[in-house]
Design an enzyme around this catalytic site. Sequence first.
Site, PDB file in Angstrom:
ATOM      1  N   HIS A  69       9.429 -56.648  15.368  1.00 49.41           N
ATOM      2  CA  HIS A  69       9.084 -55.256  15.148  1.00 49.41           C
ATOM      3  C   HIS A  69       8.141 -54.709  16.226  1.00 49.41           C
ATOM      4  CE1 HIS A  69       8.893 -51.727  12.682  1.00 49.41           C
ATOM      5  NE2 HIS A  69       7.588 -51.788  12.553  1.00 49.41           N
TER       6      HIS A  69
ATOM      7  N   ASP B  35      13.514 -58.211  13.920  1.00 44.58           N
ATOM      8  CA  ASP B  35      12.526 -57.559  13.066  1.00 44.58           C
ATOM      9  C   ASP B  35      12.419 -58.266  11.705  1.00 44.58           C
ATOM     10  OD1 ASP B  35      10.925 -55.726  11.655  1.00 44.58           O
ATOM     11  OD2 ASP B  35      11.704 -54.057  12.830  1.00 44.58           O
TER      12      ASP B  35
ATOM     13  N   SER C  24       8.162 -46.772  14.180  1.00 44.57           N
ATOM     14  CA  SER C  24       8.194 -47.301  12.817  1.00 44.57           C
ATOM     15  C   SER C  24       8.207 -46.152  11.797  1.00 44.57           C
ATOM     16  CB  SER C  24       7.013 -48.259  12.650  1.00 44.57           C
ATOM     17  OG  SER C  24       7.239 -49.130  11.574  1.00 44.57           O
TER      18      SER C  24
END
Length: 313
Positions: free
Chosen positions: A295, A227, A108
Amino acid sequence: MLSLALIIATAVAFHSLVYAAVVPSPRPLVIWHGLGDSHSSPGMVEFGDMIKEVHPGIFIHSVYIDKDLDADRKAGFYGNVDEQVALVAEQLSSIPELQEGFDAIGFSQGGQFLRAYVERYNSPKMHNLITFGSQHMGISDIPLCARFDFLCQVARRATKAAVYGDWAQQNLIQAQYFRNPSAYPTYLRANHFLASINNERPEERNVTYAHNLASLNKLVLVVFTEDRTVVPKESSWFGSEAIPDDMQFAVQQPFVGDKAIIPMRLQPLYTEDWIGLRKLDERGDVVLESCQGEHMQLGGCWERLVRSFVGHN
Ligand SMILES: *[C@@H]1O[C@H](CO)[C@@H](O)[C@H](O)[C@H]1NC(C)=O
Protein backbone atom coordinates in the site's frame (compact mmCIF):
# COMPACT_ATOMS: atom_id res chain seq x y z
CA MET A 1 30.71 44.41 -22.56
CA LEU A 2 28.29 45.60 -19.97
CA SER A 3 25.83 46.88 -22.52
CA LEU A 4 26.06 43.72 -24.57
CA ALA A 5 25.26 41.68 -21.50
CA LEU A 6 22.33 43.96 -20.87
CA ILE A 7 21.06 43.55 -24.40
CA ILE A 8 21.31 39.79 -24.12
CA ALA A 9 19.53 39.89 -20.79
CA THR A 10 16.78 42.01 -22.25
CA ALA A 11 16.45 39.70 -25.22
CA VAL A 12 16.22 36.69 -22.96
CA ALA A 13 13.67 38.40 -20.76
CA PHE A 14 11.64 39.39 -23.80
CA HIS A 15 11.82 35.87 -25.14
CA SER A 16 10.55 34.34 -21.91
CA LEU A 17 7.76 36.92 -21.80
CA VAL A 18 6.60 35.87 -25.26
CA TYR A 19 7.05 32.25 -24.29
CA ALA A 20 4.99 32.68 -21.14
CA ALA A 21 2.22 34.34 -23.12
CA VAL A 22 2.07 31.49 -25.65
CA VAL A 23 2.52 28.46 -23.39
CA PRO A 24 -0.16 28.39 -20.70
CA SER A 25 0.96 27.35 -17.23
CA PRO A 26 0.19 23.76 -16.23
CA ARG A 27 -3.32 22.90 -15.10
CA PRO A 28 -3.43 23.25 -11.28
CA LEU A 29 -3.45 20.20 -9.04
CA VAL A 30 -5.32 19.30 -5.85
CA ILE A 31 -4.04 16.51 -3.60
CA TRP A 32 -5.88 14.78 -0.75
CA HIS A 33 -3.61 12.86 1.63
CA GLY A 34 -4.25 9.43 3.11
CA LEU A 35 -5.02 8.05 6.57
CA GLY A 36 -2.34 8.77 9.17
CA ASP A 37 -0.96 11.67 7.13
CA SER A 38 -1.59 15.42 7.11
CA HIS A 39 -1.78 18.13 4.45
CA SER A 40 1.84 19.25 4.93
CA SER A 41 3.69 16.27 6.36
CA PRO A 42 7.31 15.92 5.15
CA GLY A 43 6.17 13.19 2.74
CA MET A 44 3.42 15.36 1.25
CA VAL A 45 5.72 18.37 0.87
CA GLU A 46 8.34 16.21 -0.81
CA PHE A 47 5.76 14.75 -3.19
CA GLY A 48 4.65 18.26 -4.13
CA ASP A 49 8.25 19.26 -4.82
CA MET A 50 8.78 16.25 -7.06
CA ILE A 51 5.67 17.12 -9.06
CA LYS A 52 6.97 20.67 -9.48
CA GLU A 53 10.11 19.24 -11.07
CA VAL A 54 7.98 17.35 -13.58
CA HIS A 55 5.65 20.30 -14.22
CA PRO A 56 7.54 23.54 -13.46
CA GLY A 57 5.28 26.36 -12.33
CA ILE A 58 2.34 24.14 -11.42
CA PHE A 59 0.00 25.39 -8.67
CA ILE A 60 -0.66 22.71 -6.05
CA HIS A 61 -3.22 22.78 -3.27
CA SER A 62 -3.05 20.16 -0.53
CA VAL A 63 -6.51 19.62 0.96
CA TYR A 64 -6.91 20.15 4.71
CA ILE A 65 -9.67 19.61 7.22
CA ASP A 66 -7.67 21.57 9.79
CA LYS A 67 -4.63 23.79 9.17
CA ASP A 68 -3.03 22.44 12.34
CA LEU A 69 -1.09 19.33 11.33
CA ASP A 70 -1.99 17.17 14.36
CA ALA A 71 -5.66 18.05 14.12
CA ASP A 72 -5.58 17.38 10.38
CA ARG A 73 -4.02 13.97 10.93
CA LYS A 74 -6.66 13.17 13.56
CA ALA A 75 -9.41 14.18 11.13
CA GLY A 76 -8.33 11.26 8.97
CA PHE A 77 -9.48 8.89 11.73
CA TYR A 78 -12.32 10.76 13.43
CA GLY A 79 -15.12 12.82 11.99
CA ASN A 80 -17.97 12.76 9.54
CA VAL A 81 -16.91 12.22 5.92
CA ASP A 82 -19.95 13.98 4.44
CA GLU A 83 -19.11 17.08 6.46
CA GLN A 84 -15.42 16.86 5.56
CA VAL A 85 -16.18 16.65 1.84
CA ALA A 86 -18.58 19.62 2.15
CA LEU A 87 -15.88 21.62 3.91
CA VAL A 88 -13.35 20.78 1.21
CA ALA A 89 -15.81 21.78 -1.52
CA GLU A 90 -16.08 25.19 0.13
CA GLN A 91 -12.30 25.37 0.44
CA LEU A 92 -11.72 24.59 -3.24
CA SER A 93 -14.33 27.09 -4.36
CA SER A 94 -12.50 29.84 -2.47
CA ILE A 95 -9.09 29.36 -4.15
CA PRO A 96 -8.76 31.68 -7.18
CA GLU A 97 -6.12 29.54 -8.93
CA LEU A 98 -8.54 26.58 -9.16
CA GLN A 99 -11.54 28.31 -10.66
CA GLU A 100 -10.75 27.34 -14.26
CA GLY A 101 -10.53 23.68 -13.27
CA PHE A 102 -7.88 21.34 -11.90
CA ASP A 103 -6.53 17.80 -11.89
CA ALA A 104 -6.58 15.83 -8.64
CA ILE A 105 -4.68 13.07 -6.92
CA GLY A 106 -6.17 11.15 -4.00
CA PHE A 107 -4.03 8.96 -1.80
CA SER A 108 -5.80 5.98 -0.26
CA GLN A 109 -9.04 7.18 1.41
CA GLY A 110 -8.41 10.65 -0.06
CA GLY A 111 -9.26 9.05 -3.42
CA GLN A 112 -12.84 8.14 -2.63
CA PHE A 113 -13.28 11.47 -0.84
CA LEU A 114 -12.25 13.33 -4.00
CA ARG A 115 -14.63 11.16 -6.00
CA ALA A 116 -17.38 12.21 -3.58
CA TYR A 117 -16.41 15.84 -4.28
CA VAL A 118 -16.81 15.28 -8.02
CA GLU A 119 -20.17 13.55 -7.68
CA ARG A 120 -21.69 15.95 -5.17
CA TYR A 121 -20.11 19.33 -5.94
CA ASN A 122 -17.59 19.54 -8.80
CA SER A 123 -17.47 23.31 -8.71
CA PRO A 124 -14.78 24.26 -9.58
CA LYS A 125 -14.59 21.44 -12.05
CA MET A 126 -12.19 18.51 -11.88
CA HIS A 127 -10.46 17.42 -15.09
CA ASN A 128 -8.50 14.22 -14.39
CA LEU A 129 -8.70 12.22 -11.15
CA ILE A 130 -5.96 9.77 -10.16
CA THR A 131 -6.57 7.61 -7.09
CA PHE A 132 -3.77 5.57 -5.52
CA GLY A 133 -4.83 2.52 -3.49
CA SER A 134 -8.29 3.94 -2.75
CA GLN A 135 -11.24 2.04 -1.33
CA HIS A 136 -13.90 2.72 -3.96
CA MET A 137 -15.92 -0.35 -3.02
CA GLY A 138 -15.05 0.03 0.64
CA ILE A 139 -13.13 -2.37 2.85
CA SER A 140 -14.46 -5.65 4.10
CA ASP A 141 -12.02 -5.89 6.97
CA ILE A 142 -10.30 -3.42 9.30
CA PRO A 143 -6.51 -3.66 8.81
CA LEU A 144 -4.91 -6.33 11.01
CA CYS A 145 -3.03 -5.47 14.18
CA ALA A 146 0.48 -6.58 15.04
CA ARG A 147 0.49 -9.92 16.84
CA PHE A 148 1.03 -8.66 20.40
CA ASP A 149 -0.65 -5.30 20.02
CA PHE A 150 -3.57 -6.13 22.33
CA LEU A 151 -4.79 -2.56 22.55
CA CYS A 152 -5.11 -2.47 18.77
CA GLN A 153 -6.86 -5.82 18.75
CA VAL A 154 -9.44 -4.70 21.31
CA ALA A 155 -10.11 -1.51 19.37
CA ARG A 156 -10.34 -3.45 16.14
CA ARG A 157 -12.86 -5.90 17.58
CA ALA A 158 -14.93 -3.05 19.03
CA THR A 159 -14.91 -1.22 15.71
CA LYS A 160 -15.97 -4.34 13.85
CA ALA A 161 -18.74 -5.10 16.32
CA ALA A 162 -20.18 -1.58 16.39
CA VAL A 163 -19.31 -0.47 12.90
CA TYR A 164 -22.88 0.12 11.75
CA GLY A 165 -23.97 1.79 14.96
CA ASP A 166 -24.92 5.46 14.85
CA TRP A 167 -21.88 6.63 16.75
CA ALA A 168 -19.37 4.84 14.53
CA GLN A 169 -21.10 6.01 11.38
CA GLN A 170 -20.97 9.62 12.55
CA ASN A 171 -17.51 9.60 14.08
CA LEU A 172 -15.17 6.90 12.78
CA ILE A 173 -13.92 7.60 9.28
CA GLN A 174 -13.13 4.00 8.37
CA ALA A 175 -16.57 2.84 9.50
CA GLN A 176 -18.03 5.13 6.84
CA TYR A 177 -16.49 3.04 4.07
CA PHE A 178 -16.67 -0.35 5.76
CA ARG A 179 -18.74 -2.63 3.52
CA ASN A 180 -19.24 -5.95 5.19
CA PRO A 181 -20.29 -8.53 2.59
CA SER A 182 -21.87 -10.76 5.24
CA ALA A 183 -23.96 -7.91 6.69
CA TYR A 184 -24.94 -6.20 3.47
CA PRO A 185 -28.53 -5.23 4.39
CA THR A 186 -27.27 -3.61 7.60
CA TYR A 187 -24.60 -1.72 5.69
CA LEU A 188 -27.13 -0.55 3.14
CA ARG A 189 -29.40 0.77 5.88
CA ALA A 190 -26.79 2.37 8.11
CA ASN A 191 -24.02 3.67 5.89
CA HIS A 192 -24.47 7.27 4.78
CA PHE A 193 -21.21 7.82 2.91
CA LEU A 194 -20.06 4.94 0.70
CA ALA A 195 -23.55 3.58 0.02
CA SER A 196 -24.51 7.11 -0.99
CA ILE A 197 -21.62 7.96 -3.34
CA ASN A 198 -21.95 4.50 -4.92
CA ASN A 199 -25.70 5.07 -5.38
CA GLU A 200 -26.41 1.67 -3.83
CA ARG A 201 -29.84 2.45 -2.35
CA PRO A 202 -32.33 2.18 -5.23
CA GLU A 203 -34.74 4.70 -3.73
CA GLU A 204 -32.04 7.33 -3.29
CA ARG A 205 -30.12 7.11 -6.54
CA ASN A 206 -28.96 10.57 -7.51
CA VAL A 207 -28.50 11.15 -11.23
CA THR A 208 -26.36 14.21 -10.56
CA TYR A 209 -23.66 11.90 -9.15
CA ALA A 210 -23.55 9.90 -12.37
CA HIS A 211 -23.65 12.98 -14.54
CA ASN A 212 -20.78 14.61 -12.64
CA LEU A 213 -18.55 11.52 -12.52
CA ALA A 214 -18.99 10.95 -16.26
CA SER A 215 -17.93 14.56 -16.85
CA LEU A 216 -14.36 13.72 -15.79
CA ASN A 217 -11.82 13.65 -18.60
CA LYS A 218 -9.98 10.60 -17.18
CA LEU A 219 -10.43 8.50 -14.06
CA VAL A 220 -7.15 6.73 -13.32
CA LEU A 221 -7.48 3.93 -10.77
CA VAL A 222 -4.25 2.60 -9.30
CA VAL A 223 -4.04 -0.68 -7.38
CA PHE A 224 -0.96 -1.75 -5.38
CA THR A 225 -0.11 -5.30 -6.40
CA GLU A 226 0.91 -6.43 -2.89
CA ASP A 227 -1.52 -4.28 -0.93
CA ARG A 228 -2.30 -5.93 2.41
CA THR A 229 -3.72 -2.81 4.05
CA VAL A 230 -6.74 -2.47 1.82
CA VAL A 231 -8.96 -5.55 2.06
CA PRO A 232 -9.62 -6.50 -0.61
CA LYS A 233 -7.01 -4.60 -2.62
CA GLU A 234 -9.23 -4.88 -5.73
CA SER A 235 -11.40 -2.17 -4.14
CA SER A 236 -8.96 0.30 -5.73
CA TRP A 237 -10.29 -0.92 -9.10
CA PHE A 238 -13.95 -1.01 -7.98
CA GLY A 239 -13.73 -4.70 -7.14
CA SER A 240 -15.21 -6.15 -3.96
CA GLU A 241 -15.85 -9.36 -2.14
CA ALA A 242 -19.07 -10.94 -3.37
CA ILE A 243 -22.18 -9.98 -1.45
CA PRO A 244 -25.04 -12.52 -1.48
CA ASP A 245 -26.63 -10.73 -4.49
CA ASP A 246 -23.45 -11.30 -6.52
CA MET A 247 -23.26 -15.04 -6.02
CA GLN A 248 -24.40 -15.74 -9.56
CA PHE A 249 -21.11 -14.18 -10.71
CA ALA A 250 -18.98 -15.37 -7.84
CA VAL A 251 -18.60 -18.92 -9.07
CA GLN A 252 -16.79 -17.73 -12.20
CA GLN A 253 -14.34 -15.55 -10.32
CA PRO A 254 -10.90 -16.24 -8.94
CA PHE A 255 -10.92 -16.77 -5.21
CA VAL A 256 -8.65 -14.92 -2.80
CA GLY A 257 -8.40 -17.19 0.21
CA ASP A 258 -12.01 -18.32 0.54
CA LYS A 259 -13.42 -15.07 -0.87
CA ALA A 260 -14.67 -14.51 -4.39
CA ILE A 261 -13.77 -11.11 -5.79
CA ILE A 262 -16.24 -9.43 -8.15
CA PRO A 263 -14.36 -7.21 -10.61
CA MET A 264 -15.55 -3.75 -11.65
CA ARG A 265 -17.22 -4.73 -14.89
CA LEU A 266 -19.43 -7.36 -13.18
CA GLN A 267 -20.54 -5.09 -10.34
CA PRO A 268 -24.24 -4.09 -10.53
CA LEU A 269 -23.00 -0.54 -9.86
CA TYR A 270 -21.23 -0.84 -13.22
CA THR A 271 -23.59 -3.00 -15.29
CA GLU A 272 -26.60 -0.83 -14.36
CA ASP A 273 -24.40 2.27 -14.37
CA TRP A 274 -25.50 3.78 -11.08
CA ILE A 275 -22.67 6.35 -10.99
CA GLY A 276 -21.60 7.00 -14.60
CA LEU A 277 -18.60 4.68 -14.31
CA ARG A 278 -19.68 2.47 -17.19
CA LYS A 279 -20.28 5.46 -19.42
CA LEU A 280 -16.80 6.75 -18.62
CA ASP A 281 -15.29 3.30 -19.22
CA GLU A 282 -17.06 2.72 -22.53
CA ARG A 283 -15.75 6.08 -23.67
CA GLY A 284 -12.25 4.72 -22.91
CA ASP A 285 -11.66 7.08 -20.01
CA VAL A 286 -11.27 4.73 -17.06
CA VAL A 287 -7.60 3.84 -16.84
CA LEU A 288 -6.73 0.80 -14.71
CA GLU A 289 -3.12 1.00 -13.53
CA SER A 290 -1.05 -0.91 -11.03
CA CYS A 291 1.97 -0.09 -8.91
CA GLN A 292 4.29 -2.85 -7.72
CA GLY A 293 4.38 -3.30 -3.96
CA GLU A 294 2.55 -2.73 -0.67
CA HIS A 295 0.00 0.00 0.00
CA MET A 296 1.24 3.46 -1.06
CA GLN A 297 4.66 2.38 -2.29
CA LEU A 298 4.70 5.05 -4.94
CA GLY A 299 8.41 4.99 -5.72
CA GLY A 300 8.45 3.31 -9.10
CA CYS A 301 5.16 4.43 -10.56
CA TRP A 302 4.00 7.95 -9.65
CA GLU A 303 6.14 9.83 -12.18
CA ARG A 304 4.81 8.20 -15.32
CA LEU A 305 1.22 8.80 -14.18
CA VAL A 306 1.89 12.39 -13.16
CA ARG A 307 3.52 13.04 -16.55
CA SER A 308 0.58 11.55 -18.44
CA PHE A 309 -2.41 12.74 -16.46
CA VAL A 310 -1.47 15.89 -14.53
CA GLY A 311 -0.83 19.44 -15.63
CA HIS A 312 -1.90 19.29 -19.27
CA ASN A 313 -4.31 21.88 -20.58
C1 LIG B 1 -28.41 14.96 -5.71
O1 LIG B 1 -27.13 15.46 -5.52
C2 LIG B 1 -27.02 16.86 -5.77
C3 LIG B 1 -25.55 17.21 -5.69
O2 LIG B 1 -25.01 16.88 -4.45
C4 LIG B 1 -27.87 17.62 -4.76
O3 LIG B 1 -27.79 18.99 -5.00
C5 LIG B 1 -29.30 17.15 -4.87
O4 LIG B 1 -30.07 17.74 -3.85
C6 LIG B 1 -29.39 15.63 -4.75
N1 LIG B 1 -30.73 15.21 -5.07
C7 LIG B 1 -31.47 14.50 -4.25
C8 LIG B 1 -32.80 14.10 -4.75
O5 LIG B 1 -31.08 14.17 -3.14
